[in-house]
Motif scaffolding. Structure first.
Motif, PDB file in Angstrom:
ATOM      1  N   TYR A  37      49.258  44.145  47.850  1.00 16.47           N
ATOM      2  CA  TYR A  37      48.826  44.048  49.248  1.00 16.47           C
ATOM      3  C   TYR A  37      49.697  44.925  50.136  1.00 16.47           C
ATOM      4  O   TYR A  37      49.203  45.624  51.025  1.00 16.47           O
ATOM      5  CB  TYR A  37      48.893  42.590  49.708  1.00 16.47           C
ATOM      6  N   GLY A  55      48.663  48.475  49.676  1.00 14.01           N
ATOM      7  CA  GLY A  55      47.434  48.754  50.403  1.00 14.01           C
ATOM      8  C   GLY A  55      47.676  48.934  51.891  1.00 14.01           C
ATOM      9  O   GLY A  55      47.070  49.810  52.529  1.00 14.01           O
ATOM     10  N   LEU A 103      46.650  52.601  52.187  1.00 16.00           N
ATOM     11  CA  LEU A 103      45.198  52.561  52.359  1.00 16.00           C
ATOM     12  C   LEU A 103      44.783  52.326  53.807  1.00 16.00           C
ATOM     13  O   LEU A 103      43.916  53.031  54.336  1.00 16.00           O
ATOM     14  CB  LEU A 103      44.620  51.469  51.456  1.00 16.00           C
ATOM     15  N   TRP A 133      33.612  50.552  50.381  1.00 17.74           N
ATOM     16  CA  TRP A 133      34.121  50.894  49.058  1.00 17.74           C
ATOM     17  C   TRP A 133      35.326  50.033  48.677  1.00 17.74           C
ATOM     18  O   TRP A 133      35.508  49.672  47.503  1.00 17.74           O
ATOM     19  CB  TRP A 133      34.481  52.376  48.998  1.00 17.74           C
ATOM     20  N   THR A 134      36.156  49.699  49.661  1.00 19.75           N
ATOM     21  CA  THR A 134      37.316  48.863  49.359  1.00 19.75           C
ATOM     22  C   THR A 134      36.883  47.449  48.975  1.00 19.75           C
ATOM     23  O   THR A 134      37.441  46.850  48.041  1.00 19.75           O
ATOM     24  CB  THR A 134      38.262  48.817  50.571  1.00 19.75           C
ATOM     25  N   GLY A 152      35.697  47.547  45.548  1.00 19.60           N
ATOM     26  CA  GLY A 152      36.852  47.625  44.664  1.00 19.60           C
ATOM     27  C   GLY A 152      37.479  46.265  44.410  1.00 19.60           C
ATOM     28  O   GLY A 152      37.935  45.972  43.298  1.00 19.60           O
ATOM     29  N   THR A 153      37.501  45.409  45.448  1.00 16.79           N
ATOM     30  CA  THR A 153      38.010  44.048  45.261  1.00 16.79           C
ATOM     31  C   THR A 153      37.147  43.292  44.270  1.00 16.79           C
ATOM     32  O   THR A 153      37.651  42.565  43.401  1.00 16.79           O
ATOM     33  CB  THR A 153      38.048  43.294  46.605  1.00 16.79           C
ATOM     34  N   PHE A 182      45.582  45.189  41.792  1.00 16.31           N
ATOM     35  CA  PHE A 182      44.479  45.865  42.473  1.00 16.31           C
ATOM     36  C   PHE A 182      43.705  44.913  43.391  1.00 16.31           C
ATOM     37  O   PHE A 182      43.126  45.354  44.388  1.00 16.31           O
ATOM     38  CB  PHE A 182      43.562  46.525  41.451  1.00 16.31           C
ATOM     39  N   VAL A 196      45.798  45.289  46.508  1.00 21.14           N
ATOM     40  CA  VAL A 196      45.587  46.578  47.176  1.00 21.14           C
ATOM     41  C   VAL A 196      44.289  46.577  47.973  1.00 21.14           C
ATOM     42  O   VAL A 196      44.244  46.938  49.153  1.00 21.14           O
ATOM     43  CB  VAL A 196      45.574  47.726  46.146  1.00 21.14           C
ATOM     44  N   THR A 197      43.197  46.164  47.334  1.00 21.79           N
ATOM     45  CA  THR A 197      41.884  46.283  47.966  1.00 21.79           C
ATOM     46  C   THR A 197      41.594  45.178  48.964  1.00 21.79           C
ATOM     47  O   THR A 197      40.729  45.344  49.835  1.00 21.79           O
ATOM     48  CB  THR A 197      40.785  46.304  46.886  1.00 21.79           C
ATOM     49  N   THR A 234      43.182  44.520  51.379  1.00 17.86           N
ATOM     50  CA  THR A 234      43.567  45.004  52.708  1.00 17.86           C
ATOM     51  C   THR A 234      42.389  45.551  53.501  1.00 17.86           C
ATOM     52  O   THR A 234      42.571  45.982  54.643  1.00 17.86           O
ATOM     53  CB  THR A 234      44.653  46.096  52.597  1.00 17.86           C
ATOM     54  N   CYS A 235      41.175  45.525  52.937  1.00 18.16           N
ATOM     55  CA  CYS A 235      40.020  45.941  53.746  1.00 18.16           C
ATOM     56  C   CYS A 235      39.888  45.049  54.975  1.00 18.16           C
ATOM     57  O   CYS A 235      39.349  45.471  56.003  1.00 18.16           O
ATOM     58  CB  CYS A 235      38.738  45.947  52.927  1.00 18.16           C
TER      59      CYS A 235
END
Length: 393
Positions: A64, A67, A71, A86-87, A90-91, A113, A116-117, A119-120
């Motif tokens: 996180y 991201g 990101l 897209w994010t 990805g989640t 991951f 990371v994702t 964080t959208c």
């Protein structure tokens, strides 16, 4: 014939769109908390110790943070609608990978991951602020942030209940399906809007985050307000299971998880903070919400054997901490309209660090001074923020 792209559509009158963004934020950020109530179950599934299992939470948090740094700033450079869509997809892919994990290493990689994702959600909040009219920005940010905060608070309860009924893989399978559907909904619902920021290279975009921290004293001040409160918040939620599992309560995991519903109710109440900001009462409202949080810490510390005091304390703690958070973001998003995603990285990044410090303090303070001492630490942090607020001109 060129289309006028400078004029952002007014978000405030479109309540369905605000609701979609609020729900999307809650669903996105909830993903990083699904594994927390399942750690004991996962130790048995993968044949690992509790210390090794804690790596799942750590790695998700590291993801996180990555991201947030690498990101989220892209929201000031590229089309936010596509980036968010897209994010979110990805989640869904990362959750599906976690669901089918054949071993612990695979699950840890998927957890990274997921972090990371997820964080959208932090890309959607500045997008909402960008689309809203100036006089309604606080109310819009408040609604969207309420969805995000409720997602954080309800994720653990959802995960525990689903795992009890259908197993831990079902938690991540449902999460994956939800995120794929959400990505499709967001692609259709979000407006097409280009970034207002001047084009910069990706390294320049990342470096500009540090420049914002250096050049914006209001941003630094609001980081202190929010960071102290969030550290207290994480202290309480980290130590609460230890309190409730012992005498006089002896509650089980499901009952402890349901206490998060009280925090969700407080987060809903904090939605009024955005309206106070729009009405011009933002500075005084910050102090009021801080006082509510301080009173909650004191009440829970002094009356720790009374469940009513804990219930009321959790409600008012969340009301106070989340109210300050919404007021902070309503304020900082007015500083640099072209840099709202990078402001989010700076603010939430520091906010995240404060929460990690709070989690560490919770374990130490509970071991040394019990629940009352832990509440004293949380109260002192919020009191320090209030003292700093008194110096604001």
């Amino acid at each position: 014939m060129t289309q006028p792209q400078q004029q952002a559509p007014a978000l405030t009158p479109s309540m369905p769109l605000v609701t979609v963004m609020a729900v999307a934020c809650g669903l996105a950020v909830a993903n990083i908390y699904y594994a927390q109530p399942l750690l004991d179950l996962l130790t048995r599934q993968f044949g690992i110790g509790s210390g090794t299992a804690s790596l799942i939470v750590t790695v998700t948090q590291i993801g996180y943070a990555a991201g947030l740094v690498f990101l989220v700033p892209l929201g000031d450079q590229v089309n936010r609608r596509r980036l968010i869509t897209w994010t979110a997809a990805g989640t869904g892919a990362a959750l599906a990978a976690a669901m089918i994990s054949p071993g612990f290493g695979w699950f840890v990689a998927a957890s990274f991951f997921i972090g990371v994702t997820a964080t959208c959600a932090q890309i959607m909040v500045p997008m909402a602020a960008h689309l809203a009219e100036d006089g309604q920005r606080g109310a819009v940010v408040g609604r969207v942030m309420s969805g995000l905060l409720i997602g954080i608070l309800l994720a653990r309860a959802f995960s525990g209940i689903v795992a009890d009924i259908a197993g831990w893989r079902a938690v991540f399978g449902i999460g994956a399906l939800t995120m794929f559907v959400l990505a499709a909904v967001l692609y259709r619902a979000l407006p097409e809007e280009a970034s207002a920021a001047a084009r910069m290279s990706y390294p320049q975009t990342l470096r500009s985050v540090a420049a914002l921290l250096r050049d914006e004293p209001t941003l630094r001040r609001r980081i202190v307000y929010g960071g102290c409160g969030f550290a207290g918040f994480t202290i309480v939620w980290t130590a609460l299971p230890f309190l409730l599992a012992r005498a006089p309560y002896h509650y089980g995991e499901t009952a402890i998880g349901l206490f998060s519903l009280l925090g969700a109710a407080g987060a809903l109440g904090a939605n009024a903070a955005g309206r106070l900001h729009d009405a011009g009462y933002g500075r005084r409202a910050v102090a009021g919400f801080m006082l509510a949080a301080i009173a909650s810490f004191a009440g829970m510390g002094l009356f720790s054997t009374h469940v009513v005091a804990i219930v009321l304390g959790l409600f008012f703690m969340d009301l106070g901490v989340q109210g300050v958070q919404i007021l902070n973001q309503s304020t900082i998003y007015a500083l640099r309209p072209e840099a709202r995603s990078r402001i989010t990285t700076a603010y939430i990044g520091c906010f995240f660090i404060a929460g990690a410090i709070g989690s560490a303090l919770a374990g130490v303070s509970f071991e040394l001074a019990g629940w009352p001492g832990t509440m004293a630490v949380a109260g002192l942090l919020e009191a320090a923020a209030l003292g700093f607020w008194a110096t604001e001109r």
